[in-house]
Write an enzyme that holds these catalytic residues in place. Structure first.
Site, mmCIF file in Angstrom:
data_model
loop_
_atom_site.group_PDB
_atom_site.id
_atom_site.type_symbol
_atom_site.label_atom_id
_atom_site.label_comp_id
_atom_site.label_asym_id
_atom_site.label_seq_id
_atom_site.Cartn_x
_atom_site.Cartn_y
_atom_site.Cartn_z
ATOM 1 N N GLY A 345 0.820 -1.201 0.000
ATOM 2 C CA GLY A 345 0.000 0.000 0.000
ATOM 3 C C GLY A 345 0.859 1.259 0.000
ATOM 4 C CD GLU A 369 23.147 -9.420 -20.614
ATOM 5 O OE1 GLU A 369 23.472 -9.755 -21.765
ATOM 6 O OE2 GLU A 369 23.936 -9.380 -19.672
ATOM 7 C CB THR A 371 14.076 -5.227 -25.723
ATOM 8 O OG1 THR A 371 13.932 -5.675 -27.091
ATOM 9 C CG2 THR A 371 14.976 -4.005 -25.677
#
Length: 388
Positions: A345, A369, A371
């Site tokens: 929260g 490394e 996408t």
């Protein structure tokens, strides 16, 4: 068939976890706030043998397997992503190219200090216009008087500017092939080489305790014997290294997801609302249950890929397994950070809790490394789809 790590791997996990909780976890928030690279702790990781795990004993390592490296990265990343990334990049991207393609002289010169954690190495591939399209590199190197003369720039290079960085291996255009395409080679550039400048560190969203810099090369001269592997095979070499690096980054992602699960579970048991622990509410309990599933799934994909590499499976099989592990684990880590923050929260938005740091650290896992889009491209091509 087994889906468990060996007793030896689990015993090693316990050793690394004890070190991480005692030597890293109490300081991670402070290092993050100050953007501090903790050299002494990195060197302590070296004394524990973490950097030399996959390095043969003749070069100062322990001759261990890649699975052990993934276990170490996961456990360090569970408490601090920055140091987990430092280990991942130092071994997979720094040591890996020299270990795989270096000459005997290069290995004997560079590997002992790197394996001991007394030195770090960078991996110079990415440029402003050359990320996923690695062959588009504009950095050039020409031979003059028995030296390579390097000119160009690199960006987002990890471990490139620490007090103990000893070298950066870079890709550079060294000529043209008969078909007109660029000839790309890999060259070792030692730290302190005249003309090699480590630019000021980036201001990053996350990974604040990790070292990341842009690099420039202006007539930087290194001996011709600093060529790594065969001339013209730089892209082939670095893409092979990236396949292995993706498994290691998947392990780092699993570590973050596990850290989020641990924090959310503890908080859900101890935080009360309306007279009962918030974990008694299905809305919270089900989120944490789903988080447990994603952590386990990511871990299984990661260690399956690591096992394929350790077993010497065909390169195409390792590439596919690495892409699936990296894709799933990194996206699971981002979801885990979001879920844990939601469970906390308002407190999840406060820096006093680790989930806030994990939230900032998580996103880059879907980018580094290769996408998520690149991983899906690799998987689709492996399925025989003519996707470009």
């Amino acid at each position: 068939m087994t889906f468990e790590l060996s007793p030896e791997h689990e015993a090693f996990r316990a050793v690394v976890r004890e070190f991480a909780e005692a030597e890293i976890a109490p300081h991670a928030a402070d290092w993050d706030e100050r953007h501090h690279f903790p050299v002494e702790t990195v060197q302590a990781m070296g004394k524990l043998g973490l950097f030399g795990l996959p390095v043969p004993e003749e070069y100062g390592g322990s001759g261990g397997d890649f699975t052990s490296l993934c276990v170490a990265i996961e456990e360090i990343g569970r408490v601090d992503q920055s140091l987990g990334l430092t280990l991942e990049a130092a071994v997979g991207l720094g040591i890996g190219p020299i270990l795989s393609w270096g000459t005997q002289e290069q290995k004997q010169r560079w590997l002992p200090d790197l394996a001991a954690g007394a030195a770090l190495a960078g991996f110079g591939l990415t440029e402003a216009e050359s990320g996923s399209d690695a062959a588009a590199t504009k950095t050039r190197a020409v031979v003059a008087d028995d030296h390579w003369v390097v000119n160009g720039s690199k960006q987002f290079i990890t471990n490139s500017g620490t007090p103990i960085t000893s070298l950066v291996t870079v890709t550079a255009r060294t000529g043209d092939l008969p078909d007109g395409s660029p000839e790309i080679s890999a060259i070792i550039v030692p730290s302190g080489t005249p003309g090699f400048v480590v630019e000021p560190a980036y201001r990053k969203l996350g990974w604040h305790a990790s070292d990341t810099h842009p690099l420039t090369f202006t007539d930087a001269r290194v001996p011709v014997d600093h060529l790594l592997g065969r001339r013209g095979e730089g892209i082939k070499q670095f893409l092979a290294i990236l396949d292995h690096g993706r498994i290691a980054l998947a392990a780092l992602s699993v570590g973050l997801a596990q850290g989020c699960l641990d924090a959310a579970l503890d908080y859900a048991k101890s935080r009360t609302s309306f007279g009962k622990p918030i974990g008694a509410n299905q809305g919270v309990a089900f989120q944490i249950a789903d988080l447990q599933v994603s952590v386990e799934a990511g871990r299984l994909l990661t260690y399956k890929a690591a096992a394929a590499k350790d077993a010497g499976r065909p390169a195409a099989e390792v590439k596919r397994a690495a892409a699936m592990a990296k894709l799933f684990a990194s996206e699971a880590a981002v979801s885990a950070a979001r879920t844990a923050t939601q469970v906390f929260g308002g407190y999840g938005f406060m820096e006093e809790y680790p989930v806030a740091r994990f939230y900032r650290d998580a996103k880059i896992l879907e980018i580094g490394e290769g996408t998520s889009e690149i991983q899906r491209l690799v998987i689709a091509r492996d399925l025989g789809l003519p996707v470009r």
